[in-house]
Design an enzyme around this catalytic site. Structure first.
Site, short mmCIF file in Angstrom:
data_model
loop_
_atom_site.label_atom_id
_atom_site.label_comp_id
_atom_site.label_asym_id
_atom_site.label_seq_id
_atom_site.Cartn_x
_atom_site.Cartn_y
_atom_site.Cartn_z
N GLY A 61 0.83 -1.20 0.00
CA GLY A 61 0.00 0.00 0.00
C GLY A 61 0.86 1.25 0.00
N CYS A 88 5.21 -6.23 1.73
CA CYS A 88 5.61 -4.82 1.76
C CYS A 88 4.89 -4.09 2.90
CB CYS A 88 5.36 -4.18 0.40
SG CYS A 88 6.24 -2.60 0.18
N TYR A 89 3.93 -3.21 2.62
CA TYR A 89 3.20 -2.53 3.70
C TYR A 89 2.53 -3.54 4.61
CZ TYR A 89 0.07 0.63 6.17
OH TYR A 89 -0.58 1.34 7.15
N HIS A 178 7.79 -7.46 -3.59
CA HIS A 178 6.49 -7.81 -4.17
C HIS A 178 6.61 -9.10 -4.98
CE1 HIS A 178 4.12 -4.17 -3.24
NE2 HIS A 178 5.31 -3.60 -3.17
N GLU A 180 4.24 -10.71 -6.34
CA GLU A 180 3.17 -10.81 -7.33
C GLU A 180 3.54 -10.25 -8.69
OE1 GLU A 180 2.14 -7.02 -4.92
OE2 GLU A 180 3.31 -8.87 -4.71
N ASP A 240 -16.74 -11.32 -22.78
CA ASP A 240 -17.47 -11.40 -21.52
C ASP A 240 -18.94 -11.72 -21.74
OD1 ASP A 240 -15.04 -10.63 -20.50
OD2 ASP A 240 -15.61 -8.53 -20.28
N LYS A 382 -10.32 -11.73 -16.36
CA LYS A 382 -10.47 -11.89 -17.81
C LYS A 382 -9.89 -13.20 -18.31
CE LYS A 382 -11.66 -9.62 -21.67
NZ LYS A 382 -12.93 -8.91 -21.88
#
Length: 526
Positions: A61, A88-89, A178, A180, A240, A382
Protein backbone atom coordinates in the site's frame (compact mmCIF):
# COMPACT_ATOMS: atom_id res chain seq x y z
CA UNK A 1 -21.49 -15.40 2.32
CA UNK A 2 -19.49 -15.91 -0.84
CA UNK A 3 -21.04 -17.97 -3.58
CA UNK A 4 -18.27 -20.56 -3.35
CA UNK A 5 -18.15 -20.89 0.47
CA UNK A 6 -17.82 -24.50 1.60
CA UNK A 7 -16.80 -25.77 -1.82
CA UNK A 8 -13.15 -24.70 -2.05
CA UNK A 9 -10.33 -23.61 0.20
CA UNK A 10 -10.25 -19.83 0.49
CA UNK A 11 -7.45 -17.29 0.76
CA UNK A 12 -8.37 -13.77 1.88
CA UNK A 13 -6.32 -10.91 0.41
CA UNK A 14 -6.57 -7.74 2.51
CA UNK A 15 -6.11 -4.64 0.36
CA UNK A 16 -4.24 -1.64 1.76
CA UNK A 17 -4.46 0.30 -1.51
CA UNK A 18 -1.64 -1.18 -3.56
CA UNK A 19 -1.75 -0.65 -7.32
CA UNK A 20 -0.92 -4.35 -7.80
CA UNK A 21 -3.24 -6.04 -5.30
CA UNK A 22 -5.18 -7.60 -8.17
CA UNK A 23 -1.96 -9.28 -9.30
CA UNK A 24 -1.75 -11.10 -5.97
CA UNK A 25 -5.24 -12.46 -6.55
CA UNK A 26 -4.41 -13.51 -10.10
CA UNK A 27 -1.26 -15.35 -8.99
CA UNK A 28 -3.18 -17.18 -6.27
CA UNK A 29 -6.02 -18.07 -8.65
CA UNK A 30 -3.51 -19.30 -11.24
CA UNK A 31 -2.29 -21.88 -8.71
CA UNK A 32 -5.80 -23.29 -8.37
CA UNK A 33 -6.81 -21.56 -5.13
CA UNK A 34 -9.93 -19.42 -4.79
CA UNK A 35 -9.30 -16.02 -3.24
CA UNK A 36 -11.06 -12.71 -2.75
CA UNK A 37 -9.81 -9.15 -2.24
CA UNK A 38 -11.39 -7.18 0.62
CA UNK A 39 -10.54 -3.60 1.65
CA UNK A 40 -8.81 -3.49 5.02
CA UNK A 41 -11.72 -1.46 6.42
CA UNK A 42 -14.49 -3.84 5.28
CA UNK A 43 -13.75 -6.80 7.55
CA UNK A 44 -16.38 -7.97 10.04
CA UNK A 45 -16.68 -11.05 12.21
CA UNK A 46 -19.78 -12.25 10.34
CA UNK A 47 -18.16 -11.78 6.96
CA UNK A 48 -15.03 -13.65 8.05
CA UNK A 49 -17.13 -16.49 9.44
CA UNK A 50 -18.98 -16.80 6.15
CA UNK A 51 -15.84 -16.78 4.03
CA UNK A 52 -13.78 -18.98 6.41
CA UNK A 53 -10.33 -18.25 4.96
CA UNK A 54 -7.62 -20.87 5.49
CA UNK A 55 -4.93 -18.23 5.04
CA UNK A 56 -4.54 -14.47 4.76
CA UNK A 57 -2.33 -12.26 2.59
CA UNK A 58 -1.82 -8.62 3.57
CA UNK A 59 -1.16 -6.48 0.47
CA UNK A 60 1.20 -3.58 -0.06
CA UNK A 61 0.00 0.00 0.00
CA UNK A 62 1.05 3.63 -0.48
CA UNK A 63 0.81 4.69 3.19
CA UNK A 64 3.61 4.74 5.77
CA UNK A 65 3.27 2.70 8.95
CA UNK A 66 5.23 5.46 10.70
CA UNK A 67 2.44 7.99 10.11
CA UNK A 68 -0.62 8.43 12.29
CA UNK A 69 -4.06 7.33 11.05
CA UNK A 70 -2.74 4.92 8.43
CA UNK A 71 -4.38 1.56 7.63
CA UNK A 72 -3.96 -1.37 9.98
CA UNK A 73 -4.94 -5.01 9.77
CA UNK A 74 -8.10 -5.83 11.69
CA UNK A 75 -7.42 -7.56 15.01
CA UNK A 76 -10.05 -10.07 13.91
CA UNK A 77 -7.54 -11.42 11.39
CA UNK A 78 -4.91 -12.01 14.04
CA UNK A 79 -7.44 -13.89 16.15
CA UNK A 80 -8.30 -16.44 13.45
CA UNK A 81 -5.21 -18.56 14.07
CA UNK A 82 -4.54 -19.08 10.34
CA UNK A 83 -1.28 -18.51 8.43
CA UNK A 84 -0.60 -14.91 7.38
CA UNK A 85 1.74 -13.54 4.70
CA UNK A 86 2.46 -9.81 4.76
CA UNK A 87 3.73 -8.16 1.56
CA UNK A 88 5.61 -4.82 1.76
CA UNK A 89 3.20 -2.53 3.70
CA UNK A 90 1.40 -5.67 4.85
CA UNK A 91 4.63 -6.95 6.37
CA UNK A 92 5.32 -3.63 8.07
CA UNK A 93 1.89 -3.19 9.63
CA UNK A 94 1.95 -6.79 10.87
CA UNK A 95 5.33 -6.14 12.51
CA UNK A 96 4.15 -2.87 14.09
CA UNK A 97 0.90 -4.37 15.36
CA UNK A 98 2.68 -7.35 16.93
CA UNK A 99 5.20 -5.23 18.86
CA UNK A 100 8.05 -4.59 16.42
CA UNK A 101 9.28 -1.22 15.15
CA UNK A 102 9.11 0.35 11.69
CA UNK A 103 11.07 3.49 10.79
CA UNK A 104 11.49 5.75 7.78
CA UNK A 105 14.48 4.58 5.75
CA UNK A 106 17.45 6.85 5.09
CA UNK A 107 17.58 5.49 1.57
CA UNK A 108 14.52 4.20 -0.23
CA UNK A 109 14.56 1.00 -2.26
CA UNK A 110 12.65 0.98 -5.54
CA UNK A 111 13.08 -1.41 -8.46
CA UNK A 112 15.06 -4.59 -8.88
CA UNK A 113 17.12 -5.76 -5.91
CA UNK A 114 18.91 -8.91 -4.81
CA UNK A 115 18.00 -10.76 -1.64
CA UNK A 116 20.35 -13.20 0.06
CA UNK A 117 18.87 -16.22 1.83
CA UNK A 118 20.42 -16.44 5.31
CA UNK A 119 18.24 -19.10 6.94
CA UNK A 120 15.59 -21.58 5.98
CA UNK A 121 11.82 -21.26 6.46
CA UNK A 122 8.79 -23.06 5.03
CA UNK A 123 8.12 -20.17 2.66
CA UNK A 124 11.30 -21.19 0.81
CA UNK A 125 10.46 -24.92 0.50
CA UNK A 126 11.28 -26.06 -3.01
CA UNK A 127 12.08 -22.49 -4.08
CA UNK A 128 15.17 -21.04 -2.34
CA UNK A 129 18.11 -22.53 -0.42
CA UNK A 130 20.44 -20.98 2.13
CA UNK A 131 23.11 -18.96 0.35
CA UNK A 132 21.00 -18.21 -2.72
CA UNK A 133 20.95 -14.66 -4.14
CA UNK A 134 17.70 -13.98 -5.95
CA UNK A 135 16.19 -11.05 -7.85
CA UNK A 136 13.09 -9.39 -6.41
CA UNK A 137 11.16 -6.16 -6.91
CA UNK A 138 11.29 -3.64 -4.07
CA UNK A 139 9.11 -0.56 -3.60
CA UNK A 140 9.36 0.88 -0.09
CA UNK A 141 10.49 3.94 1.83
CA UNK A 142 10.21 2.47 5.36
CA UNK A 143 12.12 -0.39 6.91
CA UNK A 144 11.76 -2.72 9.88
CA UNK A 145 14.06 -1.64 12.73
CA UNK A 146 13.19 -4.43 15.18
CA UNK A 147 11.16 -7.62 15.03
CA UNK A 148 8.33 -8.74 17.32
CA UNK A 149 8.95 -11.69 19.63
CA UNK A 150 8.88 -14.98 17.77
CA UNK A 151 10.12 -13.62 14.43
CA UNK A 152 13.54 -14.16 12.87
CA UNK A 153 15.10 -12.76 9.70
CA UNK A 154 15.62 -15.35 6.96
CA UNK A 155 16.65 -13.16 3.99
CA UNK A 156 18.23 -9.72 3.60
CA UNK A 157 18.84 -7.13 0.89
CA UNK A 158 21.24 -4.21 0.72
CA UNK A 159 18.70 -1.78 2.17
CA UNK A 160 16.39 -4.17 4.03
CA UNK A 161 17.94 -6.22 6.86
CA UNK A 162 14.58 -7.97 7.31
CA UNK A 163 13.69 -8.58 3.63
CA UNK A 164 11.98 -11.84 4.62
CA UNK A 165 10.91 -12.69 8.16
CA UNK A 166 9.26 -15.76 9.67
CA UNK A 167 7.49 -16.84 12.84
CA UNK A 168 7.09 -20.55 12.16
CA UNK A 169 5.19 -21.21 15.42
CA UNK A 170 2.31 -18.89 14.47
CA UNK A 171 2.88 -19.39 10.72
CA UNK A 172 3.32 -15.64 10.16
CA UNK A 173 5.59 -14.58 7.31
CA UNK A 174 6.55 -11.24 5.79
CA UNK A 175 8.37 -10.16 2.64
CA UNK A 176 9.52 -6.61 1.97
CA UNK A 177 9.41 -7.15 -1.81
CA UNK A 178 6.49 -7.81 -4.17
CA UNK A 179 6.25 -11.49 -5.19
CA UNK A 180 3.17 -10.81 -7.33
CA UNK A 181 4.95 -8.76 -10.05
CA UNK A 182 6.83 -10.29 -12.97
CA UNK A 183 10.04 -8.57 -11.87
CA UNK A 184 10.24 -11.10 -9.00
CA UNK A 185 10.84 -14.25 -11.09
CA UNK A 186 10.32 -16.67 -8.19
CA UNK A 187 7.28 -14.79 -6.85
CA UNK A 188 4.59 -17.23 -8.03
CA UNK A 189 6.52 -20.14 -6.53
CA UNK A 190 6.83 -18.33 -3.18
CA UNK A 191 3.10 -17.56 -3.16
CA UNK A 192 2.36 -21.19 -3.98
CA UNK A 193 4.66 -22.33 -1.16
CA UNK A 194 2.50 -20.22 1.17
CA UNK A 195 -0.95 -21.22 -0.16
CA UNK A 196 -0.25 -24.89 -0.83
CA UNK A 197 2.64 -25.77 1.48
CA UNK A 198 2.01 -23.66 4.59
CA UNK A 199 -1.75 -23.12 4.39
CA UNK A 200 -2.45 -26.54 2.87
CA UNK A 201 -4.86 -25.48 0.11
CA UNK A 202 -5.94 -28.27 -2.23
CA UNK A 203 -5.68 -26.20 -5.41
CA UNK A 204 -9.01 -27.40 -6.78
CA UNK A 205 -10.27 -24.05 -8.11
CA UNK A 206 -10.75 -24.56 -11.87
CA UNK A 207 -13.08 -23.40 -14.58
CA UNK A 208 -14.52 -26.90 -14.91
CA UNK A 209 -15.50 -26.77 -11.24
CA UNK A 210 -16.73 -23.18 -11.55
CA UNK A 211 -18.91 -24.09 -14.52
CA UNK A 212 -20.97 -26.62 -12.60
CA UNK A 213 -21.24 -24.43 -9.53
CA UNK A 214 -22.23 -21.36 -11.57
CA UNK A 215 -24.96 -23.27 -13.40
CA UNK A 216 -26.39 -24.42 -10.07
CA UNK A 217 -26.33 -20.86 -8.71
CA UNK A 218 -28.02 -19.45 -11.85
CA UNK A 219 -30.79 -22.02 -11.61
CA UNK A 220 -31.28 -21.37 -7.90
CA UNK A 221 -31.49 -17.62 -8.50
CA UNK A 222 -33.99 -17.93 -11.35
CA UNK A 223 -36.39 -20.56 -10.03
CA UNK A 224 -34.62 -23.74 -11.12
CA UNK A 225 -33.97 -25.43 -14.45
CA UNK A 226 -37.72 -25.54 -15.14
CA UNK A 227 -38.51 -22.15 -13.61
CA UNK A 228 -40.44 -19.33 -15.20
CA UNK A 229 -39.46 -15.81 -16.11
CA UNK A 230 -37.06 -14.81 -18.86
CA UNK A 231 -33.49 -13.62 -18.45
CA UNK A 232 -32.36 -10.94 -20.90
CA UNK A 233 -28.74 -10.23 -21.75
CA UNK A 234 -27.26 -7.40 -23.76
CA UNK A 235 -24.95 -9.23 -26.17
CA UNK A 236 -22.09 -7.21 -27.63
CA UNK A 237 -20.16 -10.08 -29.20
CA UNK A 238 -17.22 -9.49 -26.87
CA UNK A 239 -15.69 -12.27 -24.78
CA UNK A 240 -17.47 -11.40 -21.52
CA UNK A 241 -21.04 -11.18 -22.81
CA UNK A 242 -20.51 -14.16 -25.14
CA UNK A 243 -19.28 -16.44 -22.35
CA UNK A 244 -22.06 -15.22 -20.06
CA UNK A 245 -24.63 -16.01 -22.75
CA UNK A 246 -23.42 -19.58 -23.30
CA UNK A 247 -23.22 -20.27 -19.56
CA UNK A 248 -26.72 -18.89 -18.97
CA UNK A 249 -28.14 -20.87 -21.90
CA UNK A 250 -26.64 -24.05 -20.51
CA UNK A 251 -28.29 -23.30 -17.17
CA UNK A 252 -31.78 -22.19 -18.23
CA UNK A 253 -32.08 -22.92 -21.95
CA UNK A 254 -34.54 -20.87 -23.99
CA UNK A 255 -35.55 -18.76 -21.00
CA UNK A 256 -32.50 -16.69 -21.96
CA UNK A 257 -33.06 -14.05 -24.62
CA UNK A 258 -30.07 -12.07 -25.91
CA UNK A 259 -30.47 -8.59 -27.37
CA UNK A 260 -27.86 -7.55 -29.91
CA UNK A 261 -27.96 -3.88 -30.91
CA UNK A 262 -26.27 -2.88 -34.18
CA UNK A 263 -25.70 0.82 -33.63
CA UNK A 264 -24.06 1.31 -37.01
CA UNK A 265 -20.65 1.63 -35.38
CA UNK A 266 -19.44 -1.97 -35.65
CA UNK A 267 -16.46 -3.34 -37.53
CA UNK A 268 -16.70 -4.93 -40.95
CA UNK A 269 -18.87 -8.07 -40.89
CA UNK A 270 -19.25 -8.02 -37.12
CA UNK A 271 -23.05 -7.99 -36.88
CA UNK A 272 -23.35 -10.95 -39.23
CA UNK A 273 -20.62 -12.89 -37.40
CA UNK A 274 -22.17 -12.45 -33.96
CA UNK A 275 -25.76 -13.19 -34.95
CA UNK A 276 -24.74 -16.23 -36.97
CA UNK A 277 -22.73 -17.72 -34.10
CA UNK A 278 -25.48 -17.41 -31.51
CA UNK A 279 -28.48 -18.16 -33.69
CA UNK A 280 -27.12 -21.03 -35.76
CA UNK A 281 -24.18 -22.53 -33.83
CA UNK A 282 -25.60 -22.29 -30.30
CA UNK A 283 -29.28 -21.85 -31.19
CA UNK A 284 -29.64 -19.21 -28.49
CA UNK A 285 -32.73 -16.99 -28.75
CA UNK A 286 -31.48 -13.67 -30.10
CA UNK A 287 -33.19 -10.41 -30.88
CA UNK A 288 -31.07 -8.45 -33.36
CA UNK A 289 -31.93 -4.77 -33.57
CA UNK A 290 -30.76 -2.55 -36.43
CA UNK A 291 -30.63 0.86 -34.75
CA UNK A 292 -27.98 2.41 -36.98
CA UNK A 293 -30.26 5.13 -38.32
CA UNK A 294 -31.20 6.35 -34.84
CA UNK A 295 -27.60 6.36 -33.54
CA UNK A 296 -26.02 7.98 -36.58
CA UNK A 297 -28.82 10.53 -36.75
CA UNK A 298 -28.23 11.78 -33.21
CA UNK A 299 -24.44 11.66 -33.62
CA UNK A 300 -24.47 13.77 -36.79
CA UNK A 301 -22.35 16.86 -36.31
CA UNK A 302 -21.24 15.91 -32.76
CA UNK A 303 -17.47 16.33 -32.29
CA UNK A 304 -16.87 16.13 -28.53
CA UNK A 305 -15.90 12.54 -27.53
CA UNK A 306 -17.63 12.69 -24.15
CA UNK A 307 -20.83 13.88 -25.78
CA UNK A 308 -20.57 11.01 -28.27
CA UNK A 309 -20.23 8.49 -25.46
CA UNK A 310 -23.20 9.90 -23.56
CA UNK A 311 -25.43 9.90 -26.63
CA UNK A 312 -24.48 6.31 -27.44
CA UNK A 313 -25.00 5.19 -23.84
CA UNK A 314 -28.43 6.85 -23.63
CA UNK A 315 -29.61 5.47 -26.96
CA UNK A 316 -28.38 1.99 -26.12
CA UNK A 317 -30.43 2.01 -22.92
CA UNK A 318 -33.51 3.30 -24.75
CA UNK A 319 -33.26 0.59 -27.41
CA UNK A 320 -32.57 -2.09 -24.83
CA UNK A 321 -35.53 -1.02 -22.66
CA UNK A 322 -37.87 -0.97 -25.65
CA UNK A 323 -36.87 -4.42 -26.85
CA UNK A 324 -36.87 -5.89 -23.35
CA UNK A 325 -40.39 -4.57 -22.89
CA UNK A 326 -41.51 -6.58 -25.90
CA UNK A 327 -40.20 -9.81 -24.39
CA UNK A 328 -42.89 -11.47 -22.34
CA UNK A 329 -42.29 -12.21 -18.66
CA UNK A 330 -38.78 -10.69 -18.50
CA UNK A 331 -37.76 -10.85 -14.84
CA UNK A 332 -33.96 -10.89 -14.82
CA UNK A 333 -31.16 -8.88 -16.38
CA UNK A 334 -27.79 -10.59 -16.92
CA UNK A 335 -24.54 -8.66 -17.24
CA UNK A 336 -20.95 -9.71 -17.88
CA UNK A 337 -19.49 -7.96 -14.81
CA UNK A 338 -15.99 -9.25 -13.99
CA UNK A 339 -14.12 -9.40 -10.69
CA UNK A 340 -11.85 -6.40 -11.38
CA UNK A 341 -15.03 -4.28 -11.69
CA UNK A 342 -16.18 -5.58 -8.31
CA UNK A 343 -12.81 -4.89 -6.68
CA UNK A 344 -12.65 -1.35 -8.03
CA UNK A 345 -16.19 -0.57 -6.91
CA UNK A 346 -15.28 -1.31 -3.27
CA UNK A 347 -11.59 -0.36 -3.33
CA UNK A 348 -9.81 1.36 -0.47
CA UNK A 349 -9.93 4.63 -2.38
CA UNK A 350 -13.54 4.14 -3.46
CA UNK A 351 -12.73 3.44 -7.11
CA UNK A 352 -11.12 5.69 -9.70
CA UNK A 353 -10.60 9.21 -8.40
CA UNK A 354 -10.72 10.92 -11.79
CA UNK A 355 -12.95 10.09 -14.74
CA UNK A 356 -10.71 9.84 -17.80
CA UNK A 357 -13.55 8.62 -20.01
CA UNK A 358 -17.14 7.75 -19.25
CA UNK A 359 -17.99 4.15 -20.07
CA UNK A 360 -20.84 2.78 -22.14
CA UNK A 361 -22.75 0.13 -20.21
CA UNK A 362 -26.20 -0.88 -19.06
CA UNK A 363 -25.48 -0.48 -15.35
CA UNK A 364 -28.48 1.81 -14.86
CA UNK A 365 -31.01 -0.64 -16.26
CA UNK A 366 -31.92 -2.89 -13.28
CA UNK A 367 -33.39 -0.06 -11.17
CA UNK A 368 -35.16 1.55 -14.13
CA UNK A 369 -36.57 -1.72 -15.43
CA UNK A 370 -37.33 -3.41 -12.10
CA UNK A 371 -35.38 -6.53 -13.05
CA UNK A 372 -33.33 -8.78 -10.78
CA UNK A 373 -29.64 -8.58 -11.67
CA UNK A 374 -27.70 -11.76 -12.53
CA UNK A 375 -23.89 -11.49 -12.83
CA UNK A 376 -22.58 -15.03 -13.43
CA UNK A 377 -18.96 -13.96 -14.10
CA UNK A 378 -18.48 -11.51 -11.22
CA UNK A 379 -15.96 -13.83 -9.50
CA UNK A 380 -13.67 -14.13 -12.54
CA UNK A 381 -10.71 -12.31 -14.03
CA UNK A 382 -10.47 -11.89 -17.81
CA UNK A 383 -8.10 -14.81 -18.31
CA UNK A 384 -10.45 -17.02 -16.28
CA UNK A 385 -13.39 -15.96 -18.47
CA UNK A 386 -11.45 -17.10 -21.53
CA UNK A 387 -10.65 -20.41 -19.82
CA UNK A 388 -14.34 -20.85 -18.99
CA UNK A 389 -15.23 -20.05 -22.59
CA UNK A 390 -12.92 -22.82 -23.77
CA UNK A 391 -14.54 -25.23 -21.33
CA UNK A 392 -17.94 -24.21 -22.75
CA UNK A 393 -16.74 -24.78 -26.31
CA UNK A 394 -16.74 -21.17 -27.52
CA UNK A 395 -14.77 -20.97 -30.79
CA UNK A 396 -11.17 -19.92 -30.24
CA UNK A 397 -11.34 -16.92 -32.60
CA UNK A 398 -14.09 -15.46 -30.41
CA UNK A 399 -12.12 -16.08 -27.21
CA UNK A 400 -9.02 -14.42 -28.62
CA UNK A 401 -10.81 -11.35 -29.95
CA UNK A 402 -9.25 -8.04 -29.07
CA UNK A 403 -11.31 -5.73 -26.83
CA UNK A 404 -13.75 -3.52 -28.71
CA UNK A 405 -15.23 -0.42 -27.06
CA UNK A 406 -18.96 -0.08 -26.50
CA UNK A 407 -19.14 3.18 -28.51
CA UNK A 408 -17.50 1.27 -31.36
CA UNK A 409 -16.03 3.16 -34.30
CA UNK A 410 -17.53 6.45 -33.07
CA UNK A 411 -14.43 7.02 -30.93
CA UNK A 412 -12.10 6.03 -33.75
CA UNK A 413 -13.34 8.87 -35.94
CA UNK A 414 -12.18 11.98 -34.05
CA UNK A 415 -14.53 14.83 -34.83
CA UNK A 416 -17.90 14.55 -36.54
CA UNK A 417 -19.09 11.12 -37.73
CA UNK A 418 -20.62 10.29 -41.09
CA UNK A 419 -21.55 7.07 -42.86
CA UNK A 420 -18.88 7.77 -45.50
CA UNK A 421 -16.14 8.14 -42.87
CA UNK A 422 -17.25 4.96 -41.12
CA UNK A 423 -17.13 3.02 -44.41
CA UNK A 424 -13.57 4.22 -45.08
CA UNK A 425 -12.49 3.34 -41.53
CA UNK A 426 -14.06 -0.14 -41.61
CA UNK A 427 -12.12 -1.10 -44.71
CA UNK A 428 -8.79 0.26 -43.42
CA UNK A 429 -9.32 -1.45 -40.06
CA UNK A 430 -10.13 -4.77 -41.73
CA UNK A 431 -6.96 -4.61 -43.86
CA UNK A 432 -4.81 -3.87 -40.78
CA UNK A 433 -6.27 -6.75 -38.75
CA UNK A 434 -6.05 -9.13 -41.70
CA UNK A 435 -2.35 -8.33 -42.13
CA UNK A 436 -1.75 -8.89 -38.41
CA UNK A 437 -3.43 -12.28 -38.55
CA UNK A 438 -1.56 -13.29 -41.70
CA UNK A 439 1.72 -12.40 -39.97
CA UNK A 440 0.79 -14.57 -36.96
CA UNK A 441 0.87 -11.60 -34.61
CA UNK A 442 -2.77 -11.32 -33.52
CA UNK A 443 -2.40 -13.22 -30.23
CA UNK A 444 0.76 -11.29 -29.29
CA UNK A 445 -1.17 -8.00 -29.39
CA UNK A 446 -3.69 -6.84 -26.77
CA UNK A 447 -5.57 -4.55 -29.15
CA UNK A 448 -5.09 -3.26 -32.70
CA UNK A 449 -7.21 -0.90 -34.77
CA UNK A 450 -7.25 1.97 -37.26
CA UNK A 451 -8.27 5.58 -36.59
CA UNK A 452 -9.50 7.97 -39.30
CA UNK A 453 -8.04 11.36 -38.47
CA UNK A 454 -9.79 14.67 -39.21
CA UNK A 455 -6.72 15.74 -41.17
CA UNK A 456 -6.26 15.99 -44.94
CA UNK A 457 -2.88 15.93 -46.61
CA UNK A 458 -1.60 16.49 -50.12
CA UNK A 459 -0.43 13.42 -52.00
CA UNK A 460 0.37 12.20 -55.47
CA UNK A 461 -1.56 9.23 -56.81
CA UNK A 462 -0.72 8.33 -60.37
CA UNK A 463 -0.07 11.63 -62.12
CA UNK A 464 -2.68 13.48 -60.10
CA UNK A 465 -2.69 15.51 -56.93
CA UNK A 466 -4.71 14.02 -54.08
CA UNK A 467 -6.03 15.72 -50.97
CA UNK A 468 -7.36 12.99 -48.71
CA UNK A 469 -7.47 11.84 -45.10
CA UNK A 470 -4.83 10.38 -42.79
CA UNK A 471 -5.23 6.94 -41.22
CA UNK A 472 -3.46 6.22 -37.93
CA UNK A 473 -2.72 2.64 -36.93
CA UNK A 474 -2.59 1.64 -33.26
CA UNK A 475 -1.45 -1.69 -31.74
CA UNK A 476 -0.50 -2.25 -28.12
CA UNK A 477 0.69 -4.95 -25.76
CA UNK A 478 -0.78 -5.08 -22.28
CA UNK A 479 -1.60 -7.46 -19.43
CA UNK A 480 -4.87 -5.89 -18.38
CA UNK A 481 -5.40 -2.66 -20.33
CA UNK A 482 -4.38 -0.48 -17.39
CA UNK A 483 -0.95 0.19 -18.91
CA UNK A 484 0.18 -0.47 -22.47
CA UNK A 485 3.11 -0.18 -24.86
CA UNK A 486 3.00 0.14 -28.63
CA UNK A 487 3.69 -3.10 -30.47
CA UNK A 488 7.16 -3.02 -32.12
CA UNK A 489 6.21 -3.95 -35.68
CA UNK A 490 8.94 -4.48 -38.22
CA UNK A 491 9.14 -1.41 -40.46
CA UNK A 492 8.57 -3.53 -43.57
CA UNK A 493 5.29 -4.81 -42.12
CA UNK A 494 4.02 -1.26 -41.50
CA UNK A 495 5.14 -0.15 -44.96
CA UNK A 496 3.26 -3.03 -46.59
CA UNK A 497 0.09 -2.35 -44.59
CA UNK A 498 0.25 1.35 -45.46
CA UNK A 499 0.61 0.54 -49.15
CA UNK A 500 -2.39 -1.79 -49.05
CA UNK A 501 -4.60 0.74 -47.26
CA UNK A 502 -3.69 3.58 -49.62
CA UNK A 503 -4.18 1.40 -52.70
CA UNK A 504 -7.40 -0.29 -51.59
CA UNK A 505 -9.24 2.37 -49.59
CA UNK A 506 -10.47 5.41 -51.47
CA UNK A 507 -10.23 8.51 -49.31
CA UNK A 508 -6.90 7.77 -47.56
CA UNK A 509 -3.54 8.90 -48.93
CA UNK A 510 -1.33 8.79 -45.82
CA UNK A 511 -0.83 6.24 -43.01
CA UNK A 512 0.94 6.84 -39.68
CA UNK A 513 1.68 4.55 -36.69
CA UNK A 514 0.99 5.59 -33.08
CA UNK A 515 3.87 4.67 -30.73
CA UNK A 516 2.47 6.39 -27.60
CA UNK A 517 2.41 4.28 -24.43
CA UNK A 518 -0.33 4.30 -21.79
CA UNK A 519 0.22 6.43 -19.78
CA UNK A 520 0.58 9.19 -20.89
CA UNK A 521 -1.85 8.33 -23.70
CA UNK A 522 -4.89 6.10 -23.58
CA UNK A 523 -5.27 3.05 -25.80
CA UNK A 524 -8.18 4.52 -27.73
CA UNK A 525 -7.86 8.00 -29.22
CA UNK A 526 -11.12 9.26 -27.70
Amino acid sequence: MTATAGQHDHILIVDFGSQVTQLIARRVRESGVYCEVWPYNAITADRLAGFAPKGIILSGGPASVTSAETPRASELLLQLGVPILGICYGQQTMVAQLGGEVQAARSREFGRAMVEVRDHCRLFDGVWDIGDRRQVWMSHGDYIASLPDGFRPVAVSESAPFAVIADEARQYYGVQFHPEVIHTPDGPALLRAFTHGIVGCRGDWSMAAFRGEAIARIRAATGGADGTGRVILGLSGGVDSSVAAILLHEAIGDRLVCIFVDHGLLREGEAEEVTSLFRHHYNIPLVAVDAAEAFLGELAGVEDPEQKRKIIGRLFIEVFEREAGRIGDARYLAQGTLYPDVIESVSVAGGPSVTIKSHHNVGGLPERMNLTLIEPLRELFKDEVRALGRDLGLPEPFLRRHPFPGPGLAIRVPGAISEDKLAVLRRADAIFLQAIREAGLYDAIWQAFAVLLPVRTVGVMGDSRSYEQVCALRAVTSADGMTADSYPFDHAFLANVATRIINEVAGINRVVYDVTSKPPGTIEWE
